[in-house]
Design a protein around this motif. Structure first.
Motif, short mmCIF file in Angstrom:
data_model
loop_
_atom_site.label_atom_id
_atom_site.label_comp_id
_atom_site.label_asym_id
_atom_site.label_seq_id
_atom_site.Cartn_x
_atom_site.Cartn_y
_atom_site.Cartn_z
N PHE A 96 0.85 -1.19 0.00
CA PHE A 96 0.00 0.00 0.00
C PHE A 96 0.89 1.23 0.00
O PHE A 96 2.00 1.20 0.51
N CYS A 97 0.39 2.29 -0.60
CA CYS A 97 1.15 3.54 -0.64
C CYS A 97 0.19 4.71 -0.51
O CYS A 97 -1.02 4.54 -0.47
N ILE A 98 0.75 5.89 -0.46
CA ILE A 98 -0.05 7.10 -0.36
C ILE A 98 -0.06 7.77 -1.73
O ILE A 98 0.99 7.96 -2.34
N ASP A 99 -1.26 8.09 -2.20
CA ASP A 99 -1.43 8.61 -3.55
C ASP A 99 -2.05 10.00 -3.51
O ASP A 99 -2.87 10.30 -2.64
N HIS A 100 -1.67 10.83 -4.46
CA HIS A 100 -2.30 12.13 -4.64
C HIS A 100 -3.51 11.93 -5.56
O HIS A 100 -3.36 11.45 -6.68
N VAL A 101 -4.69 12.24 -5.10
CA VAL A 101 -5.91 12.10 -5.90
C VAL A 101 -5.77 12.94 -7.17
O VAL A 101 -5.99 12.46 -8.27
N ILE A 102 -5.42 14.20 -7.00
CA ILE A 102 -5.10 15.06 -8.14
C ILE A 102 -3.57 15.10 -8.19
O ILE A 102 -2.94 15.68 -7.30
N PRO A 103 -2.97 14.46 -9.18
CA PRO A 103 -1.50 14.40 -9.21
C PRO A 103 -0.85 15.78 -9.21
O PRO A 103 -1.40 16.74 -9.76
N SER A 124 -0.55 2.04 -9.21
CA SER A 124 0.23 1.85 -10.44
C SER A 124 -0.62 2.10 -11.68
O SER A 124 -0.16 2.72 -12.64
N SER A 125 -1.86 1.60 -11.66
CA SER A 125 -2.69 1.76 -12.86
C SER A 125 -3.23 3.19 -12.98
O SER A 125 -3.46 3.67 -14.08
N LYS A 126 -3.42 3.89 -11.87
CA LYS A 126 -3.87 5.28 -11.93
C LYS A 126 -2.74 6.16 -12.46
O LYS A 126 -2.96 7.04 -13.27
N ASP A 136 -12.87 5.74 -15.51
CA ASP A 136 -13.41 5.40 -16.83
C ASP A 136 -12.68 4.21 -17.45
O ASP A 136 -13.28 3.43 -18.19
N ARG A 137 -11.43 4.06 -17.16
CA ARG A 137 -10.62 2.97 -17.71
C ARG A 137 -10.87 1.63 -17.03
O ARG A 137 -10.59 0.58 -17.60
N ARG A 138 -11.32 1.64 -15.79
CA ARG A 138 -11.48 0.42 -15.01
C ARG A 138 -12.89 -0.12 -15.10
O ARG A 138 -13.85 0.59 -14.78
N PRO A 139 -13.09 -1.36 -15.52
CA PRO A 139 -14.44 -1.90 -15.69
C PRO A 139 -15.23 -2.07 -14.38
O PRO A 139 -16.44 -2.02 -14.39
#
Length: 145
Positions: A96-103, A124-126, A136-139
């Motif tokens: 797990f990591c910490i991600d910026h919602v808006i990069p 990774s996929s975001k 939109d990319r993820r089903p």
């Protein structure tokens, strides 16, 4: 009147600290390694805090993240904000990591409200996409969800 004898010369705090560290290193060669390891165990949020502030400065992104914010993020439950997966005991320390919602590359700030915990797969996929483009990319992400 204001002259001092050479043997009474005061040393700076930095010099006193350096002498203390050198003395400890002579007594125990692993002293600094042990001290650093103990600090990192007691303050796991600080590595994230310093790294994210450095990256924000490098990206030219606004940053108002505080040490308390970083601690708050580490103390929240380890659940992916995107897919809802919970961390299991079998997961490794970097699952797990910490991600910026808006990069930050898209102008997102390095602020508490813009940071979430994410599983490595989602992060990774975001990548550097916006949240909408990622969904939109993820089903598995439907309009209902």
């Amino acid at each position: 009147m204001g002259s001092r004898k050479p043997e009474c010369k005061r040393i700076s705090q930095n010099e006193a600290n350096r002498r203390w560290r050198d003395k400890k290193a002579k007594e125990d060669p692993d002293f600094h390694v042990k001290r650093l390891r103990k600090y990192r165990e007691e303050n796991p949020h600080m590595a994230f805090y310093t790294t994210s502030r450095y990256q924000a400065k490098k990206a030219g992104a606004p940053c108002d993240l505080t040490r308390e914010d970083a601690r708050d993020i580490y103390e929240t439950p380890v659940i992916c904000a995107y897919c809802g997966r919970e961390r299991s005991p079998d997961d490794g320390p970097r699952s797990f990591c910490i991600d910026h919602v808006i990069p930050m590359t898209q102008g997102g700030p390095n602020s508490r409200w813009n940071l979430v915990k994410a599983c490595l797969s989602c992060n990774s996929s975001k990548d550097r996409d916006s949240l909408r483009a990622f969904y939109d990319r993820r089903p598995q992400f439907t309009e209902d969800r």
